[in-house]
Design a protein around this motif. Structure first.
Motif, PDB file in Angstrom:
ATOM      1  N   GLY A 119       5.910   7.726   3.019  1.00 22.97           N
ATOM      2  CA  GLY A 119       6.445   8.888   2.702  1.00 22.97           C
ATOM      3  C   GLY A 119       7.338   9.505   1.294  1.00 22.97           C
ATOM      4  O   GLY A 119       6.289   8.663   0.556  1.00 22.97           O
ATOM      5  N   LEU A 120       7.290  11.010   1.407  1.00 22.01           N
ATOM      6  CA  LEU A 120       7.458  11.813  -0.303  1.00 22.01           C
ATOM      7  C   LEU A 120       8.456  10.997  -0.680  1.00 22.01           C
ATOM      8  O   LEU A 120       8.578  11.433  -2.093  1.00 22.01           O
ATOM      9  N   TYR A 177      -1.787  -6.854   3.628  1.00 27.89           N
ATOM     10  CA  TYR A 177      -2.745  -5.451   4.097  1.00 27.89           C
ATOM     11  C   TYR A 177      -2.527  -3.963   3.707  1.00 27.89           C
ATOM     12  O   TYR A 177      -1.089  -3.614   3.841  1.00 27.89           O
ATOM     13  N   TYR A 178      -3.040  -3.451   3.561  1.00 28.21           N
ATOM     14  CA  TYR A 178      -2.498  -1.876   3.497  1.00 28.21           C
ATOM     15  C   TYR A 178      -3.644  -0.775   4.201  1.00 28.21           C
ATOM     16  O   TYR A 178      -3.995  -0.995   4.312  1.00 28.21           O
ATOM     17  N   VAL A 179      -2.908   0.369   4.575  1.00 29.94           N
ATOM     18  CA  VAL A 179      -4.044   1.391   5.471  1.00 29.94           C
ATOM     19  C   VAL A 179      -3.290   2.918   4.668  1.00 29.94           C
ATOM     20  O   VAL A 179      -1.970   2.554   4.638  1.00 29.94           O
ATOM     21  N   ARG A 180      -3.869   3.914   4.629  1.00 27.44           N
ATOM     22  CA  ARG A 180      -3.386   4.305   3.936  1.00 27.44           C
ATOM     23  C   ARG A 180      -3.326   5.976   5.662  1.00 27.44           C
ATOM     24  O   ARG A 180      -3.997   5.839   6.184  1.00 27.44           O
ATOM     25  N   GLN A 181      -1.915   6.206   5.268  1.00 25.33           N
ATOM     26  CA  GLN A 181      -1.194   7.792   5.903  1.00 25.33           C
ATOM     27  C   GLN A 181      -2.002   8.632   5.325  1.00 25.33           C
ATOM     28  O   GLN A 181      -2.010   9.019   4.887  1.00 25.33           O
ATOM     29  N   LYS A 182      -2.484   9.210   6.296  1.00 24.41           N
ATOM     30  CA  LYS A 182      -3.151  10.069   4.955  1.00 24.41           C
ATOM     31  C   LYS A 182      -3.043  11.306   4.656  1.00 24.41           C
ATOM     32  O   LYS A 182      -2.749  12.813   4.200  1.00 24.41           O
ATOM     33  N   GLU A 183      -1.878  12.196   6.065  1.00 20.74           N
ATOM     34  CA  GLU A 183      -0.964  13.139   5.008  1.00 20.74           C
ATOM     35  C   GLU A 183       0.219  12.526   5.970  1.00 20.74           C
ATOM     36  O   GLU A 183       0.976  11.777   6.882  1.00 20.74           O
ATOM     37  N   PRO A 184       1.264  13.051   5.011  1.00 18.92           N
ATOM     38  CA  PRO A 184       2.829  12.676   5.673  1.00 18.92           C
ATOM     39  C   PRO A 184       3.665  13.359   6.857  1.00 18.92           C
ATOM     40  O   PRO A 184       3.841  13.918   6.789  1.00 18.92           O
ATOM     41  N   GLU A 242      12.229 -10.373   3.148  1.00 19.42           N
ATOM     42  CA  GLU A 242      12.677  -9.931   4.652  1.00 19.42           C
ATOM     43  C   GLU A 242      11.936 -11.083   5.604  1.00 19.42           C
ATOM     44  O   GLU A 242      12.164 -11.661   6.246  1.00 19.42           O
ATOM     45  N   ALA A 243      10.619  -9.910   5.519  1.00 22.34           N
ATOM     46  CA  ALA A 243       9.975 -10.342   6.888  1.00 22.34           C
ATOM     47  C   ALA A 243       9.110 -11.887   6.729  1.00 22.34           C
ATOM     48  O   ALA A 243       8.994 -12.800   7.766  1.00 22.34           O
ATOM     49  N   VAL A 244       9.080 -12.580   5.426  1.00 17.78           N
ATOM     50  CA  VAL A 244       8.629 -13.655   5.595  1.00 17.78           C
ATOM     51  C   VAL A 244       9.098 -14.889   5.715  1.00 17.78           C
ATOM     52  O   VAL A 244       9.280 -15.673   6.829  1.00 17.78           O
ATOM     53  N   ASP A 245      11.054 -14.355   5.209  1.00 20.48           N
ATOM     54  CA  ASP A 245      11.499 -15.650   5.685  1.00 20.48           C
ATOM     55  C   ASP A 245      12.454 -15.733   7.388  1.00 20.48           C
ATOM     56  O   ASP A 245      13.144 -15.931   7.951  1.00 20.48           O
ATOM     57  N   SER A 246      11.885 -14.648   8.144  1.00 22.41           N
ATOM     58  CA  SER A 246      11.397 -13.922   9.433  1.00 22.41           C
ATOM     59  C   SER A 246      10.917 -15.013  10.481  1.00 22.41           C
ATOM     60  O   SER A 246      10.756 -14.734  11.145  1.00 22.41           O
ATOM     61  N   GLY A 247       9.904 -15.357   9.473  1.00 19.92           N
ATOM     62  CA  GLY A 247       8.780 -16.093  10.460  1.00 19.92           C
ATOM     63  C   GLY A 247       7.364 -15.294  10.207  1.00 19.92           C
ATOM     64  O   GLY A 247       6.927 -15.372  10.935  1.00 19.92           O
ATOM     65  N   ILE A 248       7.986 -13.774   9.757  1.00 20.66           N
ATOM     66  CA  ILE A 248       6.463 -12.838  10.171  1.00 20.66           C
ATOM     67  C   ILE A 248       5.152 -13.068   9.230  1.00 20.66           C
ATOM     68  O   ILE A 248       5.329 -14.010   7.873  1.00 20.66           O
ATOM     69  N   GLU A 249       4.194 -13.664   9.592  1.00 20.32           N
ATOM     70  CA  GLU A 249       2.524 -14.435   9.139  1.00 20.32           C
ATOM     71  C   GLU A 249       1.295 -13.430   8.486  1.00 20.32           C
ATOM     72  O   GLU A 249       1.245 -13.165   7.306  1.00 20.32           O
ATOM     73  N   GLU A 250       1.842 -12.046   8.858  1.00 19.72           N
ATOM     74  CA  GLU A 250       1.009 -10.843   8.111  1.00 19.72           C
ATOM     75  C   GLU A 250       1.904  -9.759   8.391  1.00 19.72           C
ATOM     76  O   GLU A 250       2.257  -9.458   9.305  1.00 19.72           O
ATOM     77  N   ILE A 251       1.542  -8.877   7.076  1.00 17.15           N
ATOM     78  CA  ILE A 251       2.637  -7.531   7.058  1.00 17.15           C
ATOM     79  C   ILE A 251       1.405  -6.880   6.049  1.00 17.15           C
ATOM     80  O   ILE A 251       0.534  -7.040   5.443  1.00 17.15           O
ATOM     81  N   LEU A 252       1.122  -5.566   7.039  1.00 19.29           N
ATOM     82  CA  LEU A 252       0.638  -3.818   7.482  1.00 19.29           C
ATOM     83  C   LEU A 252       1.357  -3.070   6.439  1.00 19.29           C
ATOM     84  O   LEU A 252       2.317  -2.876   7.804  1.00 19.29           O
ATOM     85  N   VAL A 253       1.260  -2.878   5.672  1.00 18.86           N
ATOM     86  CA  VAL A 253       2.217  -1.463   4.490  1.00 18.86           C
ATOM     87  C   VAL A 253       1.202  -1.014   4.272  1.00 18.86           C
ATOM     88  O   VAL A 253       0.345  -0.229   4.484  1.00 18.86           O
ATOM     89  N   ILE A 254       1.780   0.647   5.001  1.00 13.86           N
ATOM     90  CA  ILE A 254       1.196   2.457   4.985  1.00 13.86           C
ATOM     91  C   ILE A 254       2.068   3.251   4.072  1.00 13.86           C
ATOM     92  O   ILE A 254       2.879   3.117   3.182  1.00 13.86           O
ATOM     93  N   THR A 255       0.961   2.902   3.010  1.00 10.81           N
ATOM     94  CA  THR A 255       0.586   3.172   1.839  1.00 10.81           C
ATOM     95  C   THR A 255      -0.292   4.643   1.620  1.00 10.81           C
ATOM     96  O   THR A 255      -0.945   5.390   2.558  1.00 10.81           O
ATOM     97  N   ASN A 256      -0.286   5.905   0.455  1.00  5.96           N
ATOM     98  CA  ASN A 256      -0.304   7.176   0.408  1.00  5.96           C
ATOM     99  C   ASN A 256      -1.086   6.927  -0.832  1.00  5.96           C
ATOM    100  O   ASN A 256      -1.208   5.749  -1.665  1.00  5.96           O
ATOM    101  N   SER A 257      -1.979   7.639  -1.345  1.00  8.69           N
ATOM    102  CA  SER A 257      -3.213   7.523  -2.406  1.00  8.69           C
ATOM    103  C   SER A 257      -2.207   7.699  -3.450  1.00  8.69           C
ATOM    104  O   SER A 257      -2.810   7.137  -4.560  1.00  8.69           O
ATOM    105  N   ASN A 258      -0.481   7.490  -3.080  1.00  4.78           N
ATOM    106  CA  ASN A 258       0.486   7.573  -4.595  1.00  4.78           C
ATOM    107  C   ASN A 258       0.853   5.918  -4.972  1.00  4.78           C
ATOM    108  O   ASN A 258       2.184   6.060  -5.876  1.00  4.78           O
ATOM    109  N   LYS A 259       0.022   4.989  -4.425  1.00  5.15           N
ATOM    110  CA  LYS A 259       0.790   4.347  -4.275  1.00  5.15           C
ATOM    111  C   LYS A 259       0.492   2.602  -4.664  1.00  5.15           C
ATOM    112  O   LYS A 259       0.774   1.619  -4.031  1.00  5.15           O
ATOM    113  N   HIS A 260      -1.126   2.646  -5.443  1.00  3.69           N
ATOM    114  CA  HIS A 260      -1.398   2.040  -5.680  1.00  3.69           C
ATOM    115  C   HIS A 260      -0.852   0.947  -6.702  1.00  3.69           C
ATOM    116  O   HIS A 260      -1.074  -0.646  -6.130  1.00  3.69           O
ATOM    117  N   CYS A 261       0.318   0.790  -7.340  1.00 11.04           N
ATOM    118  CA  CYS A 261       1.379   0.506  -8.423  1.00 11.04           C
ATOM    119  C   CYS A 261       1.546  -1.064  -7.032  1.00 11.04           C
ATOM    120  O   CYS A 261       1.920  -1.991  -7.191  1.00 11.04           O
TER     121      CYS A 261
END
Ligand code: UTP
Length: 295
Positions: free
Chosen positions: A15-16, A102-109, A46-65
């Motif tokens: 998101g912006l 893991y990361y994938v970019r949403q090209k437009e918000p 929270e995700a890890v403590d809930s038993g999640i093993e793999e996480i995908l973060v949806i990012t954009n070009s401003n989110k390298h950090c």
């Protein structure tokens, strides 16, 4: 029916952050620290403590950090080692080992629904969790909010949206659910859902607050979803359509939720999390008392 476990999570964080400008001009709101930990680190924990093993973060070009934060930083690790700061070195190494991220970019918000659609091939045919990148939930000593939702999913094998009751004046800010009957206990089946309704049109005061467990069939609806409120592809609209072919439930989770993408929500989270810290509590309490006397 074969039971499917929830092992993957999606964190939409593309998101912006317009409610938090100018801070979010160059820094993602998910990286704003609550005391000294970036918001997204609490969410991943929270995700890890809930038993999640793999996480995908949806990012954009401003989110390298965000990617850098969850990666190793050998130069910093070596410098901390050389200066005898072993505890600090261990702390930054542990962040890189928290989860498979893991990361994938949403090209437009184009909206939350569109952001989730970007996770389709990562998720495949499994049920999955969604944790919004700017919603932090604290349940002191109790089960993490997502774990509560996953257990509700395990019981009914159907999509679950995390809800809490909000006051009348806040209803227009949220997705609001319509239960099939009066809430009696924590879980209830839903007949409909509406995004950001006026109070007079709201079917209840139960608001969807940043946590979901969804079946993969949601992608069929997201793919054909027309833009809704605000011209965005709304997850709420797709869940409402999913209800035509599958049961969807709300779960009233335990815990305090902070909307960290909102200035006041961020300030509340900062003060309350600081009050939980042994090294800050006494000084902050004394300071808050003097403030109350002064203003
Ligand atoms: P918000 O509406 O809170 O995020 O979306 P926003 O658009 O950044 O907020 P403001 O109103 O401009 O301040 C809820 C979540 O969905 C993500 C956001 O990053 C946030 O975690 N989101 C939203 C996306 O990933 N993509 C989008 O197109 C929209």
């Amino acid at each position: 029916m074969k039971k499917r476990a929830v092992k993957k999570a999606v964190i939409p964080a593309a998101g912006l952050g317009t409610r938090f400008l100018p801070a979010t001009k160059a820094i993602p709101k998910e990286m704003l620290p609550i005391v000294d930990i970036p918001t997204i680190q609490y969410i991943i924990k929270e995700a890890v403590d809930s038993g999640i093993e793999e996480i995908l973060v949806i990012t954009n070009s401003n989110k390298h950090c965000m990617e850098n934060h969850f990666d190793r930083n050998y130069e910093l690790e070596n410098r901390l080692m050389e200066s005898g700061k072993q505890a600090e070195r261990d702390m930054i190494c542990e962040i890189a080992d928290m989860a498979n991220i893991y990361y994938v970019r949403q090209k437009e918000p184009k909206g939350l629904g569109h952001a989730i659609l970007c996770a389709k091939s990562f998720i495949g045919e499994q049920p999955f969790a969604v944790l919004l990148g700017d919603d932090v939930v604290e349940n002191h000593g109790g089960k993490p909010a997502l774990k509560q939702l996953i257990e509700a999913y395990d019981a009914v094998q159907a999509s679950i949206v995390g809800v809490q009751t909000v006051p009348d004046e806040a209803v227009h800010k949220y997705g609001i659910v319509e239960p099939v009957r009066q809430m009696n206990g924590r879980r209830v089946k839903l007949s409909s859902m509406v995004e950001k309704p006026k109070l007079e049109d709201a079917p209840s005061n139960l608001a969807v607050l940043g946590r979901y467990v969804l079946t993969p069939e949601i992608f069929d609806y997201l793919e054909t979803q027309e833009p809704g409120a605000g011209g965005e592809i709304q997850l709420t609209d797709a869940i409402k359509n999913l209800m035509i072919s599958q049961s969807v439930y709300a779960y009233d989770f335990e815990g305090t939720r902070y909307d960290v993408g909102d200035k006041f929500g961020f300030i509340k989270a900062t003060v309350e999390y600081a009050l939980e810290r042994d090294e800050l509590k006494a000084d902050l309490q004394a300071y808050l008392k003097t403030l109350v006397e002064t203003f």
